[in-house]
Design a protein around this motif. Sequence first.
Motif, mmCIF file in Angstrom:
data_model
loop_
_atom_site.group_PDB
_atom_site.id
_atom_site.type_symbol
_atom_site.label_atom_id
_atom_site.label_comp_id
_atom_site.label_asym_id
_atom_site.label_seq_id
_atom_site.Cartn_x
_atom_site.Cartn_y
_atom_site.Cartn_z
ATOM 1 N N GLN A 83 15.236 5.663 -28.682
ATOM 2 C CA GLN A 83 16.355 5.687 -28.969
ATOM 3 C C GLN A 83 16.447 4.145 -29.237
ATOM 4 O O GLN A 83 17.717 3.706 -29.691
ATOM 5 N N LEU A 84 16.157 3.041 -28.038
ATOM 6 C CA LEU A 84 16.829 1.050 -28.701
ATOM 7 C C LEU A 84 15.678 0.741 -29.621
ATOM 8 O O LEU A 84 16.602 -0.359 -30.631
ATOM 9 N N ALA A 85 15.034 1.324 -30.750
ATOM 10 C CA ALA A 85 14.136 1.637 -31.830
ATOM 11 C C ALA A 85 15.427 1.646 -32.347
ATOM 12 O O ALA A 85 15.442 0.479 -33.913
ATOM 13 N N ARG A 86 15.572 2.947 -32.564
ATOM 14 C CA ARG A 86 16.616 2.921 -34.063
ATOM 15 C C ARG A 86 17.732 2.323 -33.990
ATOM 16 O O ARG A 86 18.461 2.109 -34.900
ATOM 17 N N GLN A 87 18.148 1.913 -33.102
ATOM 18 C CA GLN A 87 19.443 1.211 -32.720
ATOM 19 C C GLN A 87 19.156 -0.408 -33.193
ATOM 20 O O GLN A 87 20.318 -1.229 -33.650
ATOM 21 N N ALA A 88 18.272 -0.878 -32.756
ATOM 22 C CA ALA A 88 17.634 -2.331 -33.057
ATOM 23 C C ALA A 88 17.549 -1.963 -34.464
ATOM 24 O O ALA A 88 18.275 -3.314 -35.541
ATOM 25 N N VAL A 89 16.613 -1.023 -35.226
ATOM 26 C CA VAL A 89 16.825 -1.075 -36.845
ATOM 27 C C VAL A 89 17.921 -1.208 -37.084
ATOM 28 O O VAL A 89 18.661 -2.081 -39.449
ATOM 29 N N LYS A 90 19.057 -0.428 -36.543
ATOM 30 C CA LYS A 90 20.698 0.152 -37.603
ATOM 31 C C LYS A 90 20.698 -1.474 -37.320
ATOM 32 O O LYS A 90 21.665 -1.974 -38.333
ATOM 33 N N GLU A 91 20.884 -1.774 -36.003
ATOM 34 C CA GLU A 91 21.756 -3.582 -35.886
ATOM 35 C C GLU A 91 21.197 -4.622 -37.095
ATOM 36 O O GLU A 91 21.699 -5.427 -37.705
ATOM 37 N N LYS A 92 19.587 -4.608 -37.554
ATOM 38 C CA LYS A 92 19.300 -5.298 -38.281
ATOM 39 C C LYS A 92 19.935 -4.945 -39.556
ATOM 40 O O LYS A 92 19.975 -6.263 -40.565
ATOM 41 N N LYS A 93 19.665 -3.682 -40.377
ATOM 42 C CA LYS A 93 20.629 -3.348 -41.444
ATOM 43 C C LYS A 93 21.800 -4.057 -41.653
ATOM 44 O O LYS A 93 22.414 -4.481 -42.892
ATOM 45 N N ALA A 94 22.747 -3.650 -40.840
ATOM 46 C CA ALA A 94 23.870 -4.285 -40.778
ATOM 47 C C ALA A 94 24.408 -5.084 -40.195
ATOM 48 O O ALA A 94 25.332 -6.178 -41.071
ATOM 49 N N GLY A 95 22.835 -6.252 -40.213
ATOM 50 C CA GLY A 95 23.212 -7.765 -39.691
ATOM 51 C C GLY A 95 23.760 -7.638 -38.072
ATOM 52 O O GLY A 95 25.088 -9.171 -38.809
ATOM 53 N N LYS A 96 24.079 -7.018 -37.713
ATOM 54 C CA LYS A 96 24.921 -7.253 -36.428
ATOM 55 C C LYS A 96 24.101 -7.947 -35.294
ATOM 56 O O LYS A 96 22.685 -8.387 -35.518
ATOM 57 N N PRO A 97 24.242 -8.926 -33.903
ATOM 58 C CA PRO A 97 23.451 -9.364 -33.238
ATOM 59 C C PRO A 97 22.276 -8.745 -32.630
ATOM 60 O O PRO A 97 22.548 -7.415 -32.965
ATOM 61 N N ALA A 98 21.316 -8.539 -32.335
ATOM 62 C CA ALA A 98 19.876 -8.140 -32.379
ATOM 63 C C ALA A 98 19.608 -7.345 -30.687
ATOM 64 O O ALA A 98 19.368 -8.197 -29.905
ATOM 65 N N LYS A 99 21.398 -6.555 -30.235
ATOM 66 C CA LYS A 99 21.324 -6.660 -28.584
ATOM 67 C C LYS A 99 19.934 -5.473 -27.889
ATOM 68 O O LYS A 99 19.466 -5.650 -27.360
ATOM 69 N N ALA A 100 19.783 -4.656 -29.013
ATOM 70 C CA ALA A 100 18.642 -3.505 -28.894
ATOM 71 C C ALA A 100 17.317 -4.480 -29.101
ATOM 72 O O ALA A 100 16.587 -3.872 -27.637
ATOM 73 N N TYR A 101 17.079 -5.357 -29.354
ATOM 74 C CA TYR A 101 15.934 -6.037 -29.971
ATOM 75 C C TYR A 101 15.481 -6.473 -28.608
ATOM 76 O O TYR A 101 14.552 -6.478 -28.082
ATOM 77 N N ARG A 102 16.474 -6.907 -27.982
ATOM 78 C CA ARG A 102 16.327 -8.087 -27.268
ATOM 79 C C ARG A 102 15.859 -7.324 -25.697
ATOM 80 O O ARG A 102 15.045 -7.155 -24.676
ATOM 81 N N GLU A 103 16.777 -6.259 -25.911
ATOM 82 C CA GLU A 103 17.049 -4.831 -24.543
ATOM 83 C C GLU A 103 15.280 -4.414 -24.662
ATOM 84 O O GLU A 103 15.180 -4.215 -23.647
ATOM 85 N N ILE A 104 14.675 -4.128 -25.215
ATOM 86 C CA ILE A 104 13.228 -3.833 -25.980
ATOM 87 C C ILE A 104 12.345 -4.537 -24.825
ATOM 88 O O ILE A 104 11.412 -4.083 -24.052
ATOM 89 N N PHE A 105 12.430 -6.159 -24.915
ATOM 90 C CA PHE A 105 11.556 -6.835 -25.166
ATOM 91 C C PHE A 105 11.810 -6.745 -23.691
ATOM 92 O O PHE A 105 11.422 -7.312 -22.646
ATOM 93 N N GLN A 106 12.830 -6.531 -22.991
ATOM 94 C CA GLN A 106 13.181 -6.970 -21.442
ATOM 95 C C GLN A 106 12.582 -5.492 -20.979
ATOM 96 O O GLN A 106 12.405 -5.764 -19.801
ATOM 97 N N ILE A 107 12.978 -4.057 -21.548
ATOM 98 C CA ILE A 107 11.765 -3.609 -20.802
ATOM 99 C C ILE A 107 10.345 -3.278 -20.264
ATOM 100 O O ILE A 107 10.118 -3.047 -19.120
ATOM 101 N N ILE A 108 9.732 -3.942 -21.614
ATOM 102 C CA ILE A 108 9.195 -3.760 -21.956
ATOM 103 C C ILE A 108 7.987 -5.187 -20.660
ATOM 104 O O ILE A 108 7.109 -5.381 -20.626
ATOM 105 N N LYS A 109 9.150 -6.240 -20.641
ATOM 106 C CA LYS A 109 8.601 -7.289 -19.661
ATOM 107 C C LYS A 109 8.680 -7.192 -18.516
ATOM 108 O O LYS A 109 7.285 -7.247 -17.562
ATOM 109 N N GLU A 110 9.819 -6.457 -17.927
ATOM 110 C CA GLU A 110 9.610 -5.498 -16.602
ATOM 111 C C GLU A 110 8.687 -4.208 -16.706
ATOM 112 O O GLU A 110 8.000 -4.911 -15.296
#
Length: 175
Positions: free
Chosen positions: A142-169
């Motif tokens: 879900q976060l990966a799809r959301q990160a791709v959408k955010e990147k295409k729309a030029g929005k802040p990379a919230k999902a991108y950072r959240e994926i990192f936080q999940i992997i880090k945890e």
Amino acid sequence: MARKNQKAPWEPEEEIIWVSKTEMKRDMEELQKLGEELVALKPNVLEKFPLSEELYDAIKDAQRFKNEARRRQLQYIGKLMRHQDAEPLQQALDKVRNKHSQATAVLHKLEQLRDRVVEEGDTAIADVLELYPHADRQRLRQLARQAVKEKKAGKPAKAYREIFQIIKELNDEEY
């Protein structure tokens, strides 16, 4: 009859090693630089070092001093270190430095894994699940799809950072 300038065969020959004044100064400057690095450390890290009580007190004082007093105190620390084996101190300092670089390398590895999850999708998520079996596949997809959408729309990379936080945890739980 034995000659005067001949040594008796049972007396071992001593090898005298001459050290130049320049070499002695160089060694003292190295010890002083090591002392400066010790002074730069935080108190909780410094407590783990194998220091004599006198050297520890001198380092604590140097951390409080400014300008000329600090310079003189650093020279005093160098003098104290001449009477102590500097090798264990150097090894402990190298260990502290290496710990920092290891942590940085781990973070870079996790960032690369996050980038793969966003770019490759399910194949990279399968790799994440292989490394961390208790990861939530659905949430990562879900976060990966959301990160791709955010990147295409030029929005802040919230999902991108959240994926990192999940992997880090997940990585922190593992170790």
